[in-house]
Design an enzyme around this catalytic site. Structure first.
Site, short mmCIF file in Angstrom:
data_model
loop_
_atom_site.label_atom_id
_atom_site.label_comp_id
_atom_site.label_asym_id
_atom_site.label_seq_id
_atom_site.Cartn_x
_atom_site.Cartn_y
_atom_site.Cartn_z
NE ARG A 3 15.91 66.34 -64.89
CZ ARG A 3 17.20 66.56 -65.54
NH1 ARG A 3 17.84 67.60 -65.03
NH2 ARG A 3 17.77 65.83 -66.25
CG HIS A 53 18.75 60.53 -66.48
ND1 HIS A 53 17.74 61.29 -67.16
CD2 HIS A 53 19.68 61.56 -66.71
CE1 HIS A 53 18.01 62.39 -67.81
NE2 HIS A 53 19.18 62.65 -67.56
CD GLN A 79 22.80 61.58 -70.57
OE1 GLN A 79 22.26 62.87 -70.17
NE2 GLN A 79 23.53 61.64 -71.38
CG ASP A 101 26.00 61.42 -62.41
OD1 ASP A 101 26.33 62.66 -62.87
OD2 ASP A 101 25.22 60.95 -62.09
CB CYS A 125 24.73 62.50 -67.95
SG CYS A 125 24.83 62.79 -66.10
NE ARG A 145 19.05 63.32 -72.81
CZ ARG A 145 18.84 64.03 -71.61
NH1 ARG A 145 19.87 64.60 -70.96
NH2 ARG A 145 17.55 64.15 -71.01
N1 NVA Z 1 23.12 62.08 -61.11
C1 NVA Z 1 22.92 63.44 -61.41
C2 NVA Z 1 22.48 63.29 -62.68
C3 NVA Z 1 22.16 64.78 -63.60
C4 NVA Z 1 21.87 64.84 -64.96
C5 NVA Z 1 21.67 63.99 -60.82
O1 NVA Z 1 20.60 63.30 -60.46
O2 NVA Z 1 21.76 65.29 -60.34
N1 CP Z 2 22.31 65.10 -68.36
C1 CP Z 2 21.28 65.98 -67.87
O1 CP Z 2 20.16 65.23 -67.66
O2 CP Z 2 21.42 67.16 -68.10
P1 CP Z 2 20.32 68.13 -67.29
O3 CP Z 2 20.33 68.02 -66.06
O4 CP Z 2 21.18 69.60 -67.95
O5 CP Z 2 19.17 68.17 -68.23
#
Ligand code: NVA
Ligand code: CP
Length: 323
Positions: free
Chosen positions: A116, A143, A146, A231, A271, A299
């Site tokens: 990540r 992502h 997801q 989101d 998500c 997931r």
């Molecule tokens: N768009 C959000 C998704 C989190 C799973 C982020 O990047 O924080």
């Molecule tokens: N949806 C998602 O990726 O959640 P987290 O940020 O908790 O991993």
């Protein structure tokens, strides 16, 4: 002779990474999703096939996570393997060791690496130097993990997503980009409504062809939709923009009025984490059309199938080998 063969093999063997949904053809995703359905059934029946016994997943998190860490870590354990959590705070990566050196070292010790990353370029650079599969677990661009879960959840409830109408309402950021990629791969119509200035990347939209339609309001996007998705308005790393974003996105809350434009059996997904009262009302989030908890659970199943696909070279047929 054997050494020469190994050099030849290593030179021509390409590692299977998963950096974007566009990395594989539909047929591969069909196998992954079918396997995820089998793994879900097995899991519910208490069966834990040890298809990844003694395999190790390294997990690099430059940003926070609940679902992603848990689903990968639990998934590896359930398949007989191990996952190692690596925070930049506690590793040399966080002290400036070059990404390519880290990739060379880590990929000699583990069977796959999940990342990540704050910056998509980091994950691409890591993959370029990794001898083992690299999995994108969210960047500033996309992502894809997801989307495996979202498509899986939709199809478990409603059958094939091909030809369906999906509404993306909110920020044209990483999740929106992966929805655009998914529309291209799985062949569904995607209506996107964002505030002005928050549109998705034009190149990603153009690559998906005529399936993507940018509209101005949440209601227009939701019209006749089979699935409505949103989101957070301020993603991780955008905390300082939060106040401005709350103002800019204020017409894009998914509420009953928006859901009423969609088909009567439309599903709602997010998500997570969600902010009730901002991008979605509590009524919709906790209402009968919401499948967000199944989506979160998906997931686990879809990533187990993905891990098999990447580490074993394809999904495993074996469900009997007990863990
Ligand atoms: N768009 C959000 C998704 C989190 C799973 C982020 O990047 O924080
Ligand atoms: N949806 C998602 O990726 O959640 P987290 O940020 O908790 O991993």
């Amino acid at each position: 002779m054997i050494a020469a063969f190994c050099i030849f093999r290593d030179f021509f063997m390409t590692v299977r990474h998963f950096l974007s949904l566009l990395d594989y053809p539909l047929a591969d995703y069909r196998r992954i999703l079918a396997r995820a359905a089998d793994l879900k059934q097995a899991y519910e029946a208490g069966i834990r096939p040890a298809t990844l016994r003694q395999r190790v997943l390294g997990m690099i998190f430059e940003k926070a996570s609940t679902r992603t860490r848990l689903s990968f870590e639990a998934g590896m354990a359930q398949l007989g393997g191990t996952a190692i959590f690596l925070s930049p705070r506690d590793t040399q990566l966080g002290r400036g060791e070059p990404v390519e050196d880290s990739a060379r070292v880590m990929s000699r010790m583990v069977d796959a690496v999940m990342i990540r990353a704050k910056d998509h370029a980091m994950i691409e650079q890591f993959a370029a130097y990794s001898k083992v599969p690299v999995i994108n677990a969210l960047t500033d661009i996309n992502h894809p993990c997801q989307l495996l879960a979202d498509v899986f959840t939709f199809e478990q409830k409603r059958g094939s997503i091909q030809g369906k109408r999906v509404a993306w309402i909110g920020d044209g950021f990483n999740m929106c980009h992966s929805y655009i990629n998914a529309a291209q791969v799985f062949d569904f119509e995607l209506m996107i409504a964002t505030p002005i200035g928050y549109e998705p990347d034009a190149d990603i939209v153009a690559a998906a062809g005529g399936r993507i339609h940018l509209v101005n309001t949440a209601e227009e996007a939701a019209l006749d939709a089979d699935l409505v998705v949103t989101d957070v308005w301020a993603s991780m790393g955008q905390e300082e923009e939060r106040e401005r974003r709350l103002r800019d996105f204020s017409d894009f809350t998914i509420d009953d009025r928006v859901m009423d434009k969609a088909n009567a059996d439309a599903l709602f997904m997010h998500c997570l984490p969600a902010h009730r009262g901002e991008e979605v009302t509590a009524g919709v989030m906790d209402g009968p059309q919401s499948v967000v908890w199944e989506e979160a659970e998906a997931r686990l199943h879809t990533q187990k199938a993905l891990l098999e696909f990447l580490i074993l070279g394809d999904v495993s047929a074996d469900l009997s080998n007990p863990n």
